[in-house]
Scaffold this motif. Sequence first.
Motif, PDB file in Angstrom:
ATOM      1  N   ARG A 114      34.746  53.867  44.776  1.00  0.00           N
ATOM      2  CA  ARG A 114      33.571  53.074  45.097  1.00  0.00           C
ATOM      3  C   ARG A 114      33.820  51.603  44.816  1.00  0.00           C
ATOM      4  NH1 ARG A 114      30.393  57.469  42.983  1.00  0.00           N
ATOM      5  NH2 ARG A 114      30.410  56.459  40.937  1.00  0.00           N
ATOM      6  N   LYS A 115      34.567  51.318  43.767  1.00  0.00           N
ATOM      7  CA  LYS A 115      34.908  49.938  43.472  1.00  0.00           C
ATOM      8  C   LYS A 115      35.725  49.317  44.599  1.00  0.00           C
ATOM      9  CE  LYS A 115      34.873  49.374  38.447  1.00  0.00           C
ATOM     10  NZ  LYS A 115      35.708  49.056  37.274  1.00  0.00           N
ATOM     11  N   VAL A 116      36.686  50.099  45.092  1.00  0.00           N
ATOM     12  CA  VAL A 116      37.549  49.588  46.169  1.00  0.00           C
ATOM     13  C   VAL A 116      36.737  49.340  47.418  1.00  0.00           C
ATOM     14  CG1 VAL A 116      39.513  50.145  47.646  1.00  0.00           C
ATOM     15  CG2 VAL A 116      39.596  50.686  45.216  1.00  0.00           C
ATOM     16  N   GLN A 117      35.858  50.282  47.772  1.00  0.00           N
ATOM     17  CA  GLN A 117      35.086  50.151  48.998  1.00  0.00           C
ATOM     18  C   GLN A 117      34.098  48.993  48.937  1.00  0.00           C
ATOM     19  OE1 GLN A 117      33.356  54.028  49.369  1.00  0.00           O
ATOM     20  NE2 GLN A 117      35.244  55.000  50.057  1.00  0.00           N
ATOM     21  N   ASP A 132      40.911  38.227  42.160  1.00  0.00           N
ATOM     22  CA  ASP A 132      40.011  39.322  41.775  1.00  0.00           C
ATOM     23  C   ASP A 132      40.546  40.665  42.244  1.00  0.00           C
ATOM     24  OD1 ASP A 132      38.309  37.462  40.657  1.00  0.00           O
ATOM     25  OD2 ASP A 132      37.141  37.213  42.503  1.00  0.00           O
ATOM     26  N   LEU A 133      41.105  40.677  43.457  1.00  0.00           N
ATOM     27  CA  LEU A 133      41.672  41.931  43.969  1.00  0.00           C
ATOM     28  C   LEU A 133      42.844  42.381  43.114  1.00  0.00           C
ATOM     29  CD1 LEU A 133      41.789  44.113  46.177  1.00  0.00           C
ATOM     30  CD2 LEU A 133      43.307  42.616  47.466  1.00  0.00           C
ATOM     31  N   SER A 134      43.680  41.438  42.692  1.00  0.00           N
ATOM     32  CA  SER A 134      44.818  41.788  41.843  1.00  0.00           C
ATOM     33  C   SER A 134      44.348  42.404  40.536  1.00  0.00           C
ATOM     34  CB  SER A 134      45.655  40.532  41.571  1.00  0.00           C
ATOM     35  OG  SER A 134      46.666  40.797  40.626  1.00  0.00           O
ATOM     36  N   ASN A 135      43.331  41.809  39.924  1.00  0.00           N
ATOM     37  CA  ASN A 135      42.804  42.369  38.670  1.00  0.00           C
ATOM     38  C   ASN A 135      42.259  43.771  38.866  1.00  0.00           C
ATOM     39  OD1 ASN A 135      43.413  39.981  37.314  1.00  0.00           O
ATOM     40  ND2 ASN A 135      41.405  39.080  37.737  1.00  0.00           N
ATOM     41  N   GLN A 136      41.571  43.968  39.969  1.00  0.00           N
ATOM     42  CA  GLN A 136      40.973  45.283  40.203  1.00  0.00           C
ATOM     43  C   GLN A 136      42.043  46.334  40.465  1.00  0.00           C
ATOM     44  OE1 GLN A 136      37.454  45.218  42.482  1.00  0.00           O
ATOM     45  NE2 GLN A 136      37.605  47.303  43.188  1.00  0.00           N
ATOM     46  N   VAL A 137      43.075  45.988  41.240  1.00  0.00           N
ATOM     47  CA  VAL A 137      44.132  46.958  41.538  1.00  0.00           C
ATOM     48  C   VAL A 137      44.892  47.321  40.268  1.00  0.00           C
ATOM     49  CG1 VAL A 137      46.261  47.335  42.832  1.00  0.00           C
ATOM     50  CG2 VAL A 137      44.342  46.178  43.921  1.00  0.00           C
ATOM     51  N   THR A 157      45.544  57.138  51.482  1.00  0.00           N
ATOM     52  CA  THR A 157      44.235  56.631  51.902  1.00  0.00           C
ATOM     53  C   THR A 157      43.763  55.513  50.985  1.00  0.00           C
ATOM     54  OG1 THR A 157      43.669  58.819  52.776  1.00  0.00           O
ATOM     55  CG2 THR A 157      41.859  57.275  52.420  1.00  0.00           C
ATOM     56  N   LEU A 158      43.942  55.699  49.675  1.00  0.00           N
ATOM     57  CA  LEU A 158      43.567  54.658  48.721  1.00  0.00           C
ATOM     58  C   LEU A 158      44.391  53.402  48.943  1.00  0.00           C
ATOM     59  CD1 LEU A 158      42.089  53.622  46.230  1.00  0.00           C
ATOM     60  CD2 LEU A 158      43.766  54.818  44.814  1.00  0.00           C
ATOM     61  N   LEU A 159      45.684  53.572  49.174  1.00  0.00           N
ATOM     62  CA  LEU A 159      46.548  52.418  49.409  1.00  0.00           C
ATOM     63  C   LEU A 159      46.136  51.679  50.680  1.00  0.00           C
ATOM     64  CD1 LEU A 159      49.016  50.749  48.658  1.00  0.00           C
ATOM     65  CD2 LEU A 159      50.432  52.400  49.890  1.00  0.00           C
ATOM     66  N   GLU A 160      45.755  52.428  51.701  1.00  0.00           N
ATOM     67  CA  GLU A 160      45.329  51.795  52.960  1.00  0.00           C
ATOM     68  C   GLU A 160      44.042  50.997  52.759  1.00  0.00           C
ATOM     69  OE1 GLU A 160      44.118  53.126  57.526  1.00  0.00           O
ATOM     70  OE2 GLU A 160      44.960  54.576  56.125  1.00  0.00           O
ATOM     71  N   HIS A 161      43.106  51.527  51.958  1.00  0.00           N
ATOM     72  CA  HIS A 161      41.875  50.793  51.668  1.00  0.00           C
ATOM     73  C   HIS A 161      42.170  49.474  50.963  1.00  0.00           C
ATOM     74  CE1 HIS A 161      38.635  53.284  53.064  1.00  0.00           C
ATOM     75  NE2 HIS A 161      39.113  54.356  52.463  1.00  0.00           N
ATOM     76  N   LEU A 162      43.099  49.513  50.013  1.00  0.00           N
ATOM     77  CA  LEU A 162      43.434  48.305  49.268  1.00  0.00           C
ATOM     78  C   LEU A 162      44.094  47.266  50.166  1.00  0.00           C
ATOM     79  CD1 LEU A 162      44.797  49.963  45.998  1.00  0.00           C
ATOM     80  CD2 LEU A 162      42.632  48.757  46.269  1.00  0.00           C
ATOM     81  N   ILE A 163      44.993  47.717  51.025  1.00  0.00           N
ATOM     82  CA  ILE A 163      45.695  46.786  51.920  1.00  0.00           C
ATOM     83  C   ILE A 163      44.720  46.146  52.903  1.00  0.00           C
ATOM     84  CG2 ILE A 163      47.498  46.612  53.691  1.00  0.00           C
ATOM     85  CD1 ILE A 163      48.914  48.934  52.307  1.00  0.00           C
ATOM     86  N   SER A 164      43.724  46.907  53.359  1.00  0.00           N
ATOM     87  CA  SER A 164      42.775  46.391  54.354  1.00  0.00           C
ATOM     88  C   SER A 164      41.925  45.256  53.811  1.00  0.00           C
ATOM     89  CB  SER A 164      41.874  47.521  54.858  1.00  0.00           C
ATOM     90  OG  SER A 164      41.044  48.008  53.813  1.00  0.00           O
ATOM     91  N   LYS A 165      41.865  45.082  52.492  1.00  0.00           N
ATOM     92  CA  LYS A 165      41.088  43.990  51.916  1.00  0.00           C
ATOM     93  C   LYS A 165      41.789  42.643  52.068  1.00  0.00           C
ATOM     94  CE  LYS A 165      38.031  46.944  50.589  1.00  0.00           C
ATOM     95  NZ  LYS A 165      36.725  47.024  51.293  1.00  0.00           N
ATOM     96  N   LEU A 166      43.088  42.648  52.325  1.00  0.00           N
ATOM     97  CA  LEU A 166      43.841  41.408  52.457  1.00  0.00           C
ATOM     98  C   LEU A 166      43.644  40.802  53.841  1.00  0.00           C
ATOM     99  CD1 LEU A 166      47.226  42.489  50.819  1.00  0.00           C
ATOM    100  CD2 LEU A 166      45.532  40.945  49.829  1.00  0.00           C
ATOM    101  N   PRO A 167      43.823  39.492  53.984  1.00  0.00           N
ATOM    102  CA  PRO A 167      43.821  38.893  55.327  1.00  0.00           C
ATOM    103  C   PRO A 167      45.031  39.359  56.120  1.00  0.00           C
ATOM    104  CG  PRO A 167      44.387  37.257  53.657  1.00  0.00           C
ATOM    105  CD  PRO A 167      43.953  38.478  52.927  1.00  0.00           C
ATOM    106  N   ALA A 168      44.998  39.170  57.426  1.00  0.00           N
ATOM    107  CA  ALA A 168      46.031  39.719  58.307  1.00  0.00           C
ATOM    108  C   ALA A 168      47.421  39.203  57.950  1.00  0.00           C
ATOM    109  CB  ALA A 168      45.691  39.388  59.759  1.00  0.00           C
ATOM    110  N   SER A 169      47.523  37.928  57.595  1.00  0.00           N
ATOM    111  CA  SER A 169      48.842  37.369  57.289  1.00  0.00           C
ATOM    112  C   SER A 169      49.452  38.030  56.056  1.00  0.00           C
ATOM    113  CB  SER A 169      48.720  35.860  57.066  1.00  0.00           C
ATOM    114  OG  SER A 169      47.847  35.578  55.969  1.00  0.00           O
ATOM    115  N   LYS A 170      48.633  38.310  55.035  1.00  0.00           N
ATOM    116  CA  LYS A 170      49.145  38.942  53.827  1.00  0.00           C
ATOM    117  C   LYS A 170      49.412  40.432  54.046  1.00  0.00           C
ATOM    118  CE  LYS A 170      48.983  35.039  51.929  1.00  0.00           C
ATOM    119  NZ  LYS A 170      50.255  34.281  51.825  1.00  0.00           N
TER     120      LYS A 170
END
Length: 585
Positions: A114-117, A132-137, A157-170
């Motif tokens: 839920r935190k990730v979503q 903030d994303l780094s701290n949460q991961v 699936t969890l890894l994909e959710h985390l990656i999707s939070k980044l901008p396209a370039s990252k």
Amino acid sequence: MSQQPHGYMRVQPTPPAPYNIESGVLHRAKLYPLPEFDGNPEDWPLFYSSFADTTREFNYSDRQNLMRLQKALKGDAKRAVTSLLIFPENVPNILEELRFNFGRPELLIRAQLRKVQSFPNITEDRMEQVLDLSNQVRNITAFFKSARCEQHLVNPTLLEHLISKLPASKQFEWSKHASTVTPFATVETFAEWVGNLAKIIAIMPKVADKATHSTSFRAPRRSDQRPVIASRFLHSSQGNINQQWMCIACNQSHSLEDCPQFKTRNIENRWALVKRQRLCFACLQGGHNLQSCQKKKRCNIQECQRVHHRLLHASSNTHTVTSATTNNAEVVLSCQGECRSILFKVIPVTLFGPKGHMETHAMFDEDSSISLLEEDVANQLGLNGQSSSLTLQWYGENTATEKSRIVSLEVQGNQGGAPFPLKNAPTVKSLNLPSQSFQNYRHFGNLPVASYNNVKPTLLLGLDNSFLGIATETVTNGPSQLIAAKTKLGWLAYGPTDKMDSTSPRVLMIRDPPLSKKICNMVEEYFTLENLGVKAAVIEGEDDMRAKAILKSTAIKIGDRYEIGLLWKQDDIVFPPSYDMAKRR
């Protein structure tokens, strides 16, 4: 202690503390308090490890642990074991009950997901959110390890959710890095990578400045509130500290509701800014939402009963475009201006329906996501379909909503060939498409391009039927000249001509209401029909009508009573023939 599944240990009862022979008194061990636990699954690993470690280190008895549990348990956790917080021998059962209700691995995993979503997607202009994303991961990674749930660190699936939070370039940079990881990348690998990325971003000048400003003043807030978005700053004058607002629209020292630039924006832009900055809809300030706002009140502009700021009010002839409705928008754009005459993709066609066929003209529009048919044409063809609603919006914020039907028919080119089905085409009262004329050009040669004069299309073919407009052959005479194209419906001509023309601009947007709006309309229509006040007609007999007439004409008041004629009495009384019966007597 015995090892339990998922890394939890059962704490065995310890013997009572011994007496000191010399003093004859019982040693009193210091009771170290446990961290408060209110049933939040995220707090369970810390609470349990603290309980187990202190019990093992100081050899606490069940009675001592019971005293500590009575002080530490709050809220849902305490309610779950209230009946067990009486006898010391219940301590193992208390821990097992708490573990089952609040410490099961699936509960811990669900809380982390839920935190990730809930974490927002990071855009290119908000790179500081990577910190903030780094701290949460990293917290999630450490949490899974401490809870002995390392298997979830390889959850794709969890890894994909985390990656999707980044901008396209990252995301692209991560993919390049992940391709070099063997045997495969995990959440822990991503935590290490994004941690290094956060260190680089943290020393960027703009991010460092934001971090400095953010620590210069921080308003107190509750843990359940969002960070304050509307910027504030402090300045000192003659030893006095004054607090002022920094407007997020123009960066001047005033509140958003007093900003002249914000007031000049249209309603859509105001709503977009407020939502982008996550401000309260009622007071236009950050740090809380509409539900918790202490200044919320009804708009009351034009009897509007919605709870929002008066600067966010949309009048009856305007429509506020939100992100939800934009995703459900069906857009049709047909623009014309004062310039060289332009021929749209108009072609003569034949439409087929249950009542026969009809010759008309259709226009291809690649900017339209749906196909539309005029209501009169649908009636002439005898087309039936499900009722729906369409919201029409033009530039100038003028809107109109009209009833529509979803119909299906067949279309055929005037040059013959097989008819093609058109399914789920909404009807409109009038497309109001521009009328145009065309005479065959010389450089088209003998191409069968049909000529027409002052025709107005009644059918608009959008991208849902784009296969009909695919050009298999084209003929042109160079730049800025008409183009002839062969489609499945035949040859047509379109493009600029040498003739100068002046027409009014035409821009039309058609939005299909979302499912929630359709459901609201259905419920509203249902209750409208229920409240029509239509009642079954009561048919009175002749006797009832006659009795009412006698009551009305003979009722008189005498003293404190009423005198009424005989309601069952007939005006023309006919006695039965009794002469023969009387003669026999």
